[in-house]
Every structure is written in structure tokens, then in C-alpha cells.
Motif scaffolding. Structure first.
Motif, PDB file in Angstrom:
ATOM      1  N   ILE A   1       0.059 -13.161  -8.271  1.00  0.00           N
ATOM      2  CA  ILE A   1       0.320 -11.874  -7.635  1.00  0.00           C
ATOM      3  C   ILE A   1       1.763 -11.395  -7.843  1.00  0.00           C
ATOM      4  CG2 ILE A   1       0.173 -10.566  -5.482  1.00  0.00           C
ATOM      5  CD1 ILE A   1      -2.548 -11.541  -6.590  1.00  0.00           C
ATOM      6  N   ASN A   2       1.842 -10.139  -8.274  1.00  0.00           N
ATOM      7  CA  ASN A   2       3.103  -9.438  -8.539  1.00  0.00           C
ATOM      8  C   ASN A   2       3.673  -8.879  -7.234  1.00  0.00           C
ATOM      9  OD1 ASN A   2       5.113  -8.065  -9.890  1.00  0.00           O
ATOM     10  ND2 ASN A   2       3.731  -7.291 -11.459  1.00  0.00           N
ATOM     11  N   SER A   3       4.971  -8.594  -7.218  1.00  0.00           N
ATOM     12  CA  SER A   3       5.551  -7.995  -6.007  1.00  0.00           C
ATOM     13  C   SER A   3       6.276  -6.686  -6.314  1.00  0.00           C
ATOM     14  CB  SER A   3       6.521  -8.984  -5.352  1.00  0.00           C
ATOM     15  OG  SER A   3       7.699  -9.120  -6.125  1.00  0.00           O
ATOM     16  N   LEU A   4       5.839  -6.005  -7.365  1.00  0.00           N
ATOM     17  CA  LEU A   4       6.498  -4.765  -7.753  1.00  0.00           C
ATOM     18  C   LEU A   4       5.930  -3.595  -6.941  1.00  0.00           C
ATOM     19  CD1 LEU A   4       7.648  -4.166 -11.337  1.00  0.00           C
ATOM     20  CD2 LEU A   4       6.757  -2.224 -10.046  1.00  0.00           C
ATOM     21  N   SER A   5       6.805  -2.919  -6.224  1.00  0.00           N
ATOM     22  CA  SER A   5       6.380  -1.862  -5.290  1.00  0.00           C
ATOM     23  C   SER A   5       5.381  -0.885  -5.894  1.00  0.00           C
ATOM     24  CB  SER A   5       7.597  -1.075  -4.792  1.00  0.00           C
ATOM     25  OG  SER A   5       8.122  -1.672  -3.621  1.00  0.00           O
ATOM     26  N   ALA A   6       5.666  -0.415  -7.099  1.00  0.00           N
ATOM     27  CA  ALA A   6       4.826   0.621  -7.700  1.00  0.00           C
ATOM     28  C   ALA A   6       3.396   0.147  -7.931  1.00  0.00           C
ATOM     29  CB  ALA A   6       5.436   1.080  -9.024  1.00  0.00           C
ATOM     30  N   TYR A   7       3.202  -1.180  -8.018  1.00  0.00           N
ATOM     31  CA  TYR A   7       1.851  -1.715  -8.211  1.00  0.00           C
ATOM     32  C   TYR A   7       1.207  -2.095  -6.875  1.00  0.00           C
ATOM     33  CZ  TYR A   7       3.749  -2.448 -12.970  1.00  0.00           C
ATOM     34  OH  TYR A   7       4.346  -2.309 -14.190  1.00  0.00           O
ATOM     35  N   LEU A   8       2.030  -2.306  -5.850  1.00  0.00           N
ATOM     36  CA  LEU A   8       1.502  -2.772  -4.561  1.00  0.00           C
ATOM     37  C   LEU A   8       0.994  -1.633  -3.683  1.00  0.00           C
ATOM     38  CD1 LEU A   8       4.151  -5.503  -3.553  1.00  0.00           C
ATOM     39  CD2 LEU A   8       1.816  -5.910  -4.380  1.00  0.00           C
ATOM     40  N   ILE A   9       1.672  -0.501  -3.754  1.00  0.00           N
ATOM     41  CA  ILE A   9       1.303   0.628  -2.873  1.00  0.00           C
ATOM     42  C   ILE A   9       1.314   1.926  -3.685  1.00  0.00           C
ATOM     43  CG2 ILE A   9       2.206  -0.429  -0.748  1.00  0.00           C
ATOM     44  CD1 ILE A   9       4.738   1.370  -1.167  1.00  0.00           C
ATOM     45  N   PRO A  10       0.595   2.925  -3.194  1.00  0.00           N
ATOM     46  CA  PRO A  10       0.623   4.225  -3.891  1.00  0.00           C
ATOM     47  C   PRO A  10       2.023   4.822  -3.778  1.00  0.00           C
ATOM     48  CG  PRO A  10      -1.117   4.140  -2.211  1.00  0.00           C
ATOM     49  CD  PRO A  10      -0.231   2.974  -1.969  1.00  0.00           C
ATOM     50  N   GLN A  11       2.563   5.277  -4.878  1.00  0.00           N
ATOM     51  CA  GLN A  11       3.856   5.961  -4.837  1.00  0.00           C
ATOM     52  C   GLN A  11       3.668   7.344  -5.441  1.00  0.00           C
ATOM     53  OE1 GLN A  11       6.640   3.357  -6.881  1.00  0.00           O
ATOM     54  NE2 GLN A  11       7.379   2.534  -4.948  1.00  0.00           N
ATOM     55  N   PRO A  12       4.120   8.375  -4.717  1.00  0.00           N
ATOM     56  CA  PRO A  12       3.953   9.737  -5.242  1.00  0.00           C
ATOM     57  C   PRO A  12       4.776   9.928  -6.522  1.00  0.00           C
ATOM     58  CG  PRO A  12       5.483   9.736  -3.397  1.00  0.00           C
ATOM     59  CD  PRO A  12       4.928   8.340  -3.497  1.00  0.00           C
ATOM     60  N   VAL A  13       4.263  10.727  -7.425  1.00  0.00           N
ATOM     61  CA  VAL A  13       5.035  11.097  -8.611  1.00  0.00           C
ATOM     62  C   VAL A  13       5.958  12.249  -8.224  1.00  0.00           C
ATOM     63  CG1 VAL A  13       4.926  11.998 -10.963  1.00  0.00           C
ATOM     64  CG2 VAL A  13       3.190  10.370 -10.157  1.00  0.00           C
TER      65      VAL A  13
ATOM     66  N   LYS B   1      18.403   7.693  -2.814  1.00  0.00           N
ATOM     67  CA  LYS B   1      18.615   8.341  -1.523  1.00  0.00           C
ATOM     68  C   LYS B   1      18.167   9.804  -1.594  1.00  0.00           C
ATOM     69  CE  LYS B   1      22.360   8.437   1.817  1.00  0.00           C
ATOM     70  NZ  LYS B   1      23.811   8.261   1.987  1.00  0.00           N
ATOM     71  N   LYS B   2      18.447  10.418  -2.728  1.00  0.00           N
ATOM     72  CA  LYS B   2      18.127  11.846  -2.911  1.00  0.00           C
ATOM     73  C   LYS B   2      16.623  12.056  -3.082  1.00  0.00           C
ATOM     74  CE  LYS B   2      19.842  15.839  -5.520  1.00  0.00           C
ATOM     75  NZ  LYS B   2      20.669  16.235  -6.674  1.00  0.00           N
ATOM     76  N   TYR B   3      15.985  11.177  -3.849  1.00  0.00           N
ATOM     77  CA  TYR B   3      14.542  11.283  -4.091  1.00  0.00           C
ATOM     78  C   TYR B   3      13.865   9.993  -3.658  1.00  0.00           C
ATOM     79  CZ  TYR B   3      16.343  14.811  -7.383  1.00  0.00           C
ATOM     80  OH  TYR B   3      17.007  15.854  -7.960  1.00  0.00           O
ATOM     81  N   PRO B   4      13.728   9.777  -2.363  1.00  0.00           N
ATOM     82  CA  PRO B   4      13.168   8.500  -1.926  1.00  0.00           C
ATOM     83  C   PRO B   4      11.674   8.388  -2.242  1.00  0.00           C
ATOM     84  CG  PRO B   4      13.551   9.934  -0.038  1.00  0.00           C
ATOM     85  CD  PRO B   4      14.047  10.675  -1.236  1.00  0.00           C
ATOM     86  N   VAL B   5      11.241   7.181  -2.568  1.00  0.00           N
ATOM     87  CA  VAL B   5       9.803   6.882  -2.688  1.00  0.00           C
ATOM     88  C   VAL B   5       9.520   5.711  -1.763  1.00  0.00           C
ATOM     89  CG1 VAL B   5       9.269   7.785  -4.992  1.00  0.00           C
ATOM     90  CG2 VAL B   5      10.314   5.516  -4.751  1.00  0.00           C
ATOM     91  N   PRO B   6       8.282   5.626  -1.264  1.00  0.00           N
ATOM     92  CA  PRO B   6       7.990   4.536  -0.335  1.00  0.00           C
ATOM     93  C   PRO B   6       8.156   3.168  -1.004  1.00  0.00           C
ATOM     94  CG  PRO B   6       6.060   5.979  -0.623  1.00  0.00           C
ATOM     95  CD  PRO B   6       7.130   6.490  -1.528  1.00  0.00           C
TER      96      PRO B   6
END
Lengths: 433, 433
Positions: free
Chosen positions: B269-281, B342-347
């Protein structure tokens, strides 16, 4: 009167008025030997790095394990470093053979770099002509890398850059047999390319482009001639001798040495008995040798100095299974080898023979074109200088013969560093262009 | 009554009658974590080895330099080793591009081996499935090598053996773009080979022949399917996640995970945020990212977790000039990156998201087919587990969820060692045949 002046006057009164004693002379020679950068341009020592239980930090003796270079002996012999060879015995020129040669050479490069990484307080990798002085000043030993026999390049010229990237700064196109790049000086079947192959010419250009010194040792005279013509930077003979001092195909004639020097190159004198003095061919000895090698699963032997198995202790494993020999097997092999030497003795070259070759070259082209590449751990070594601890005697002898301190410094390192600088400068000039 | 029996009775009287306290439980979990062999199957840490001034023996923090693995943190996090990646960003598939990729990968392998040689009292190279236990018992960290993206193999299958010889025991055919061997899961231009190329099929056979674990992480589903069919030994997904836990093309669907397990394979199992949860484009964010990367001479960025420059701190240099950045340039880059985040935060994914993926896979195929490859120094890390010091929490959680000590040991190392053993055994069986 200050203390320095007082000391000066006292020295004058006590010592300078009389001639230098032998002890004083030796001390002065040793001090010079320590001060200069002393490099040998052909160290086959990396072949020992994978020998089970062999550690470069241990003090070995030639008598017990036939090795000739380790860190304690570098300190004792005042050897600051040199070009550590990635040697590959010529094997089949099939795709499989070429791939195996490439992999073997890569592993050897890795072993050199691992050795340096492991002992980074004592050794340092050198990549540029400036590195030698910097590393020497830091009190460490200098590790330039070289390729003996470009067989691992195979038919893929891009691999020259691979080895350059790993740190290789000197390459020779062939060893004792013809390669895909060039004819050897000693191939039993004679010439194949009559010099460089078309790929060999590309190889020369690629070495020039990258800044690698071209090494003509082991190559046929025709290859020497063509490399001398094609190369944009001076050639080296990293471990060779003058034919005028002993007429052997691995040695080179006066005219060629003069041409080499005229183009700025250098000849580095070898210490391998078979090249230094005439040795009779003893068919019974050769047959017994072949049998012994086969018994231990080693590749067929070449004409070599007696007492030196497979081109040097370290070379036992190169290209064959020798590297996998256990300490016990190695001991057994050495014992049988000693018996063979006793049964079929051949004359051994001495320190005087080595100096005779050095002086012959010096008289021919002078101290800016001569240096030392004694083939340690690759078959070199003479009676009176069986390992690198004998090197200070060379400096002493050169001083005695009237060479200046600068001459001696050039021979020991200045010349080859000049060649590397020339190779670098050419490569840089091409990048700018 | 002997002392052991007395101790037992006392223990019973004093402690075992009541429930284990949280502190006791934690201590037991930690003791287990120390006892087992804990391996991560995708450490991108070797990319840091050439970072100026970066030393694996120093204790770094994620906050100051974005690195996630070093020796002190391995001790703290109870990580015994893993597969240290030779990563090559996909570049041009021209002869020049392939040669450059080959050389870059060779240098990375050399850097791994130099690191181990330099710190041979703390690390050891592992080549066989047996080596892990032996090295662990000797109190050293385990260094298996892997290749992420077989781009350096180019069109020359014989290079698989070269890297095997250097110690590589796991290989994936592609990264984020299609390679000469296989389609990527994320190539913007879609499929090219619809699975493995003909050369890619040779690659699979060659990995099997030598005893290299095939890794399908980053490859397209079609490649996974074909490798699963063709490979004679179980596959690994060295750093992936289940699509059922987050629908991303780099993750894999339930059916395929079940097929993987049915053939004995494992998903790490990977722990990379973009693969773990939906991130808006966020187009503005992506544009700003591209601009920032160009400003520092780095290759174009991919979708990555915020705060993680160029796929992890170490990855800054891979394939671009990032590795040559001075400490000052790197600091400047990190500062601008933080402002951009900080300017363009993603979850950001959390430790709970990571465990959700772990548990999803565990419920699907059980503890013999799940492990950890968190992409440290390659883009991994979540809130609550930013570096390997968070790993003991994973063991604690697994015990809490009822997995046995054997289950936990399998997940942490037993599974991947089983795969390597299967690869070895197949290779040996072929040699005999």
C-alpha cells in the motif's frame, strides 16, 4: 641574530662544507619522493578487491599471496595513487560474450568505487587533472580509473560515455588478442584489422570528445600509428617498454617512441620480466602451465614471468573462475606454481633491468615523456622490487643519475596529469565549439 | 519452585488477571515491530544520496528538507530495510535518450552500493531471499535494490542481467508514461501497446529466467493482466492502492487484486495523497506548478500531493537538474512551493486514509497478500505519518484490529520475501532443466 640565521650558520659550519653522506642523500631522495605526486599508470590491484578475505587496508607480502599493492605498502612505498585498471580478458566476440564483458567491467568499476567509499578517509576518486593535487594535499590516495581492453564496450560506442561517467579517464582498445576495435601486439593469429577497425576509429574520436587519455599498451604497432595520427590529444603507453632494451612485440621501437614524444605523449615503463629480458621458450614448461591452469579451472595462461600466476596474483580470477577460488585452493595453486617454477626455471628480470629500460627511454625522449606503469598485480615486479615498497629506490636512482627534482616529479605524475589536462581541454574546446 | 515458575505465578497474580493497559499494549506492539523484519518495498531514498550535504547517517526532518528516510529514522521507525529504488523518469525513447537513461540508472545503482560500502557497519546489500533474515540478525539494515521504470533497459534485454548482477531483484516496466516495454496507467496519450510490447514480453521472460520479482505498479491494467498471465512467478504491486478505496488510475480494482492474490502475489500500500483520496483538479495550481518547476529547471510536474515537490524531496533531481540544485536553490524552491500550496490548497490524505486503504486490501485478500510500499522520498507521506518514524503506529493498529503476530510479520516482510524466494526457485529450476 635571529634563530633562523643562527641555525643556518651552524648548518654551514657543521655539515654543508662536506659532501652529502649516503644516508643524507637517501633521506633527501625520500623527502622528494614524499613531496611529489607519485602515480603508477597501471595498477591491476582492483582484481584483488573481490578476493575472499583480501582487504586493501591489510599489509600483505608478495611472498605469501603474490599481491603487490595495498594501503600500508602505498604508504611505505610513497605511492600516492594512480590509474586503477578495469581489466577484461579478451573473450568471445559474440553478443553473449560482449554482454558478459560489459557486465564484468561494470562490476569491477563498482568494486573500485565501493573500495573508495568504504575507505573514504584514505582514498578518493579522481575525475579531473586538478583532482590529483587536491587529493594529495588532503593526505589521501588518488584513484583514477582506467580500462585495459575496451572489449566491454562491445559494438556500442555509447558505453564509452557510460564508463566515463563512472570515472574512467584512460582506455586501451585491446589486450593480448585482437578485439572488435583494434589489433593486439600479441595475437597468435596475427593482424585482423591492420590497425583500428572502423569501430575502433569511432572509439578514438569518442575518447577525444569526452576527454579520455588513449592508451596504446598491448595494441599492435599499426594501432599505435593510427591512434597517434587520429587522436587530437597525446597518447600514453600506460605499461610498456622500449624494444631497444629488449626486443619483444609488447615493447615499442625507438622511432615510435620519438613520434609519441614529439606529439606530447608518454611511455610508462613496465616491470614484467618477460618484457624486460629475453626468456627462452620452454615447451615443457608451457605444457605444464596449461595443465596446471586447467586443473584449477583458470583460462589458458599467456607467456608470463615465473612465479606470477595468470598474469599476477589478482588476475587469477579475471575472465575465469580464479576469483571464486577459496583461500585453500589459491594456496594449493600457488604451491604447485612454485614447484613448476623450480622444475622449469626461466630467468627473472632484476631492478637493474627495470632501470635499464627506464634509462633507455629517458635517453631517447627525456623526462617529460617517461613515467612508471609497472603492471603491479598484473604480472609486474622484478628481483629487488617485488612490490611497490621498492618505488623509493627509483627516485633515489634518478636523482643519482642527475635528473632534477622537477624531472623526477614529472616522471612520477606531472606527465600523465599533463596528458589528462590535454584530454580535458580538448573535450572542453569541442563543447564550446 | 524454580525462579521461572515463581515469576510466572507472580505475573499472573499481579498483571494477567486485569486487562492490558494502553501503555502495555503499545509496548507489546513495539516489541513485535522490532522483532519482525519490517521492509518497505518502494524507497525512493537513493535519489537523496547525491544531494549535496545530505548524509543518510544524519537525522533529518520532513519539515526542514522533505526527506523521509535516513538511518536514525529507520531505527526510530523500526524499519529494517526494503527495496531501494533505482528510479528513472521516462524521457525520450531515442538512442541518445536510452543511453542516458541507462547511464543514469547505473550511476544510481553505484550510489546505492557506495552508500552501503561507506556504512557497512549499519547497512548490507541483500541479493537472496535468505539475506534479509541474516542481515536482520546481524543488526544491520537490509538493502535490496529495485528498478522503477525499465526505461534504462532500452531495447537491450541483456541489460536486465546487468542490473541483476548489480543486485536488482525487482523491476517494473514503466512509470507515468508509456515505455518501450509497456503502457503506463497514466500516460496522457493513452495506450500505445495495449499492454506489453513484444520487447516487454521478452522482459518478463528474462526477469523470470534470472529470478527478479515483476512489479506492476504504474503499469496499465492491460500490462498487469498480461504480466499476470505470462509471469511464471507471483507479481508485486510495490506501491499501489485499491481502486475500491479511491478511484484513481494508479490504483487497482478488486477483481485484479483478487487475481493477483490467487496467483500468490501481493499489493503493497502506497501513501501518496493523490492516490489515497480524491483531489480536485485546480488548473491555476497546475499552471503555477509548471511555472515554478520551469523556473528551477526541473522537468514538468505530475499531479502530486501538495507540499511534495517533484514527486518527493529527493526526486527533485531525477531526470532534471534538480539534483544539482545547491542547498540555497533547494530552500528557495521549497519556500515558493509552500507559498503555492498555501495559495492553492488541495486536501491532504491522513493516516486514517492510509489505514483505510490497507484495511480495504486486507478484507479483500487477507494478510498474506498485503504489505507496505509507501513511496517514501517519492511523493508518499500523509498527515499523521510524514516519514518512516510513523510506521510503528501501523503495527499497533493491525494488532488492535485483531491480526495475529504472524499476520503482521507477513505483511511487513514475509510476503515479499516469499515472492523473492518464488522468483529464485523458478530461476534455479530453469537452470537445472
Amino acid at each position: 641574530m635571529n634563530r633562523v640565521s643562527l641555525f643556518f650558520l651552524l648548518s654551514l659550519a657543521l655539515g654543508l662544507a662536506r659532501a652529502e653522506t649516503d644516508v643524507e642523500f637517501s633521506a633527501r631522495a625520500r623527502a622528494l619522493h614524499e613531496r611529489i605526486i607519485a602515480l603508477d599508470t597501471h595498477l591491476d590491484t582492483p582484481a584483488n578487491f573481490s578476493r575472499p578475505g583480501w582487504d586493501i587496508m591489510d599489509r600483505h607480502t608478495y611472498e605469501t599471496d603474490r599481491s603487490q599493492v595495498d594501503y600500508p605498502r602505498m604508504v611505505e612505498g610513497g605511492l600516492d595513487g594512480g590509474f586503477w585498471a578495469i581489466f577484461t580478458a579478451q573473450g568471445p566476440r559474440t553478443p553473449e560474450g560482449l554482454a558478459a564483458a560489459r557486465d564484468k567491467a561494470l562490476i569491477r568499476a563498482v568494486e573500485i568505487r565501493e573500495m573508495v567509499a568504504k575507505h573514504s578517509d584514505k582514498f578518493e576518486l579522481a575525475f579531473t587533472s586538478d583532482d590529483a593535487a587536491r587529493i594529495h594535499a588532503a593526505g589521501k590516495r588518488i584513484v583514477y580509473q582506467s580500462i585495459e581492453n575496451a572489449y566491454p564496450i562491445g559494438k556500442d560506442i555509447s558505453l564509452v560515455q557510460t564508463f566515463y561517467t563512472l570515472g574512467v579517464r584512460m582506455m586501451s582498445p585491446a589486450h593480448t588478442s585482437n578485439s572488435d576495435l583494434a589489433d593486439s601486439a600479441t595475437d597468435a593469429n596475427g593482424p585482423e584489422w591492420h590497425g583500428l577497425s572502423p569501430l575502433g576509429k569511432e572509439f578514438v574520436a569518442e575518447c577525444n570528445r569526452l576527454g579520455i587519455i588513449l592508451d596504446a599498451s598491448h595494441s599492435a604497432d599499426s594501432v599505435f600509428d593510427q591512434m597517434l595520427e587520429l587522436s587530437k590529444t597525446p597518447l600514453i603507453l600506460s605499461h610498456s617498454g622500449p624494444k631497444g632494451a629488449n626486443n619483444h612485440p609488447r615493447n615499442i621501437d625507438d622511432e615510435r617512441i620519438k613520434k609519441l614524444a614529439a606529439k606530447g605523449g608518454v611511455i610508462q615503463i613496465n616491470s614484467l620480466s618477460a618484457y624486460l629480458i629475453p626468456q627462452p621458450v620452454i615447451p615443457e614448461r608451457n605444457a605444464a602451465l596449461a595443465q596446471l591452469y586447467a586443473k584449477f579451472g583458470l583460462p589458458a595462461p599467456q607467456a608470463r614471468a615465473p612465479g606470477v600466476p595468470v598474469g599476477g596474483a589478482g588476475r587469477g580470477g579475471r575472465g575465469g573462475r580464479g576469483g571464486d577460488m577459496s583461500a585453500e585452493q589459491r594456496d594449493a595453486f600457488m604451491k604447485e606454481m612454485a614447484e613448476l617454477d623450480k622444475k622449469y626455471p626461466v630467468p627473472q628480470a632484476t631492478f637493474e633491468d627495470f632501470m635499464r629500460h627506464v634509462n633507455y627511454a629517458l635517453k631517447l625522449v627525456g623526462p617529460e615523456h617517461v613515467g612508471f606503469g609497472a603492471d603491479w598485480d598484473g604480472g609486474g615486479g622484478v628481483e629487488g622490487m617485488r612490490d611497490i615498497t621498492g618505488y623509493p629506490k627509483v627516485t633515489e636512482r634518478l636523482l643519482k643519475e642527475g635528473y632534477s627534482e622537477q624531472d623526477v616529479a614529472n616522471m612520477w605524475g606531472g606527465n600523465v596529469i599533463r596528458l589528462l589536462k590535454a584530454a580535458e581541454d580538448y573535450a572542453k574546446s569541442q563543447k564550446k565549439a
